[in-house]
Design a protein around this motif. Structure first.
Motif, PDB file in Angstrom:
ATOM      1  N   VAL A  10      24.943  47.703 -29.419  1.00 17.89           N
ATOM      2  CA  VAL A  10      26.147  46.983 -29.818  1.00 17.89           C
ATOM      3  C   VAL A  10      26.830  46.366 -28.598  1.00 17.89           C
ATOM      4  O   VAL A  10      26.761  46.895 -27.496  1.00 17.89           O
ATOM      5  N   GLY A  11      27.509  45.248 -28.822  1.00 19.52           N
ATOM      6  CA  GLY A  11      28.163  44.520 -27.736  1.00 19.52           C
ATOM      7  C   GLY A  11      29.586  44.960 -27.457  1.00 19.52           C
ATOM      8  O   GLY A  11      30.121  44.681 -26.384  1.00 19.52           O
ATOM      9  N   ASP A  12      30.220  45.630 -28.402  1.00 23.24           N
ATOM     10  CA  ASP A  12      31.589  46.117 -28.227  1.00 23.24           C
ATOM     11  C   ASP A  12      31.680  47.432 -28.997  1.00 23.24           C
ATOM     12  O   ASP A  12      31.786  47.435 -30.227  1.00 23.24           O
ATOM     13  N   LEU A  13      31.615  48.529 -28.289  1.00 21.95           N
ATOM     14  CA  LEU A  13      31.538  49.845 -28.922  1.00 21.95           C
ATOM     15  C   LEU A  13      32.765  50.143 -29.780  1.00 21.95           C
ATOM     16  O   LEU A  13      32.625  50.652 -30.904  1.00 21.95           O
ATOM     17  N   GLU A  14      33.952  49.832 -29.291  1.00 21.01           N
ATOM     18  CA  GLU A  14      35.170  50.119 -30.066  1.00 21.01           C
ATOM     19  C   GLU A  14      35.164  49.339 -31.383  1.00 21.01           C
ATOM     20  O   GLU A  14      35.514  49.879 -32.433  1.00 21.01           O
ATOM     21  N   ARG A  15      34.781  48.071 -31.330  1.00 20.54           N
ATOM     22  CA  ARG A  15      34.708  47.229 -32.532  1.00 20.54           C
ATOM     23  C   ARG A  15      33.695  47.795 -33.518  1.00 20.54           C
ATOM     24  O   ARG A  15      33.958  47.861 -34.715  1.00 20.54           O
ATOM     25  N   SER A  16      32.562  48.242 -33.023  1.00 20.94           N
ATOM     26  CA  SER A  16      31.518  48.781 -33.899  1.00 20.94           C
ATOM     27  C   SER A  16      31.934  50.109 -34.516  1.00 20.94           C
ATOM     28  O   SER A  16      31.722  50.339 -35.706  1.00 20.94           O
ATOM     29  N   ILE A  17      32.534  50.984 -33.715  1.00 19.82           N
ATOM     30  CA  ILE A  17      33.016  52.260 -34.260  1.00 19.82           C
ATOM     31  C   ILE A  17      34.056  51.987 -35.344  1.00 19.82           C
ATOM     32  O   ILE A  17      34.024  52.608 -36.419  1.00 19.82           O
ATOM     33  N   ALA A  18      34.961  51.049 -35.100  1.00 19.72           N
ATOM     34  CA  ALA A  18      35.981  50.708 -36.105  1.00 19.72           C
ATOM     35  C   ALA A  18      35.326  50.198 -37.388  1.00 19.72           C
ATOM     36  O   ALA A  18      35.725  50.584 -38.492  1.00 19.72           O
ATOM     37  N   PHE A  19      34.313  49.357 -37.282  1.00 19.66           N
ATOM     38  CA  PHE A  19      33.629  48.842 -38.469  1.00 19.66           C
ATOM     39  C   PHE A  19      32.979  49.974 -39.258  1.00 19.66           C
ATOM     40  O   PHE A  19      33.194  50.111 -40.462  1.00 19.66           O
ATOM     41  N   TYR A  20      32.189  50.786 -38.597  1.00 20.31           N
ATOM     42  CA  TYR A  20      31.444  51.828 -39.310  1.00 20.31           C
ATOM     43  C   TYR A  20      32.357  52.927 -39.866  1.00 20.31           C
ATOM     44  O   TYR A  20      32.045  53.522 -40.897  1.00 20.31           O
TER      45      TYR A  20
END
Length: 131
Positions: A10-20
């Motif tokens: 993933v390119g932005d871990l915080e963004r991905s954690i928020a999505f999932y």
């Protein structure tokens, strides 16, 4: 043997954690930085890793995007009601890329959404036939 996890870069871990967690309702199970290797791993899922398959989100420090290629297809999630799941996920900021409806050449109700890095997630109704 059993499948432990699937890894997604993933390119932005915080963004991905928020999505999932916010859109798909998963839980952040654990997260660890590896300074010597310049990467961070975050494991997310619907249950404990001891008895559930989970996703490993890998963030390589300084890399903000990847080419997805043509080999990987999608992650599939079973949901009680595909139509309701789409509405809930859309309201939480999810990007629906195929509305709920019968699959091509079949009757199983499916839908697709896309995570922030472009990975596709298929939603399948609970009472689908396994083929």
């Amino acid at each position: 043997m059993r499948i432990l996890h699937t890894m997604l870069r993933v390119g932005d871990l915080e963004r991905s954690i928020a999505f999932y967690t916010n859109v798909l309702g998963m839980q952040l199970l654990r997260r660890k930085d590896y300074p010597a290797g310049e990467f961070t791993l975050a494991f997310i899922g619907y249950g404990d890793e001891t008895d559930q398959t989970v996703l490993e989100l890998t963030y390589n420090w300084g890399v903000d995007q990847y080419e997805l290629g043509t080999a990987f297809g999608h992650i599939a999630l079973e949901v009680p009601d595909v139509h309701a799941a789409c509405e809930k996920m859309r309201a939480a900021g999810g990007k629906i890329i195929r509305e709920a409806g019968p699959m091509n050449a079949g009757t199983t109700i499916i839908a697709f959404l896309e995570d922030p890095d472009g990975y596709q997630i298929e939603l399948i109704g609970e009472k689908h036939q396994r083929t």
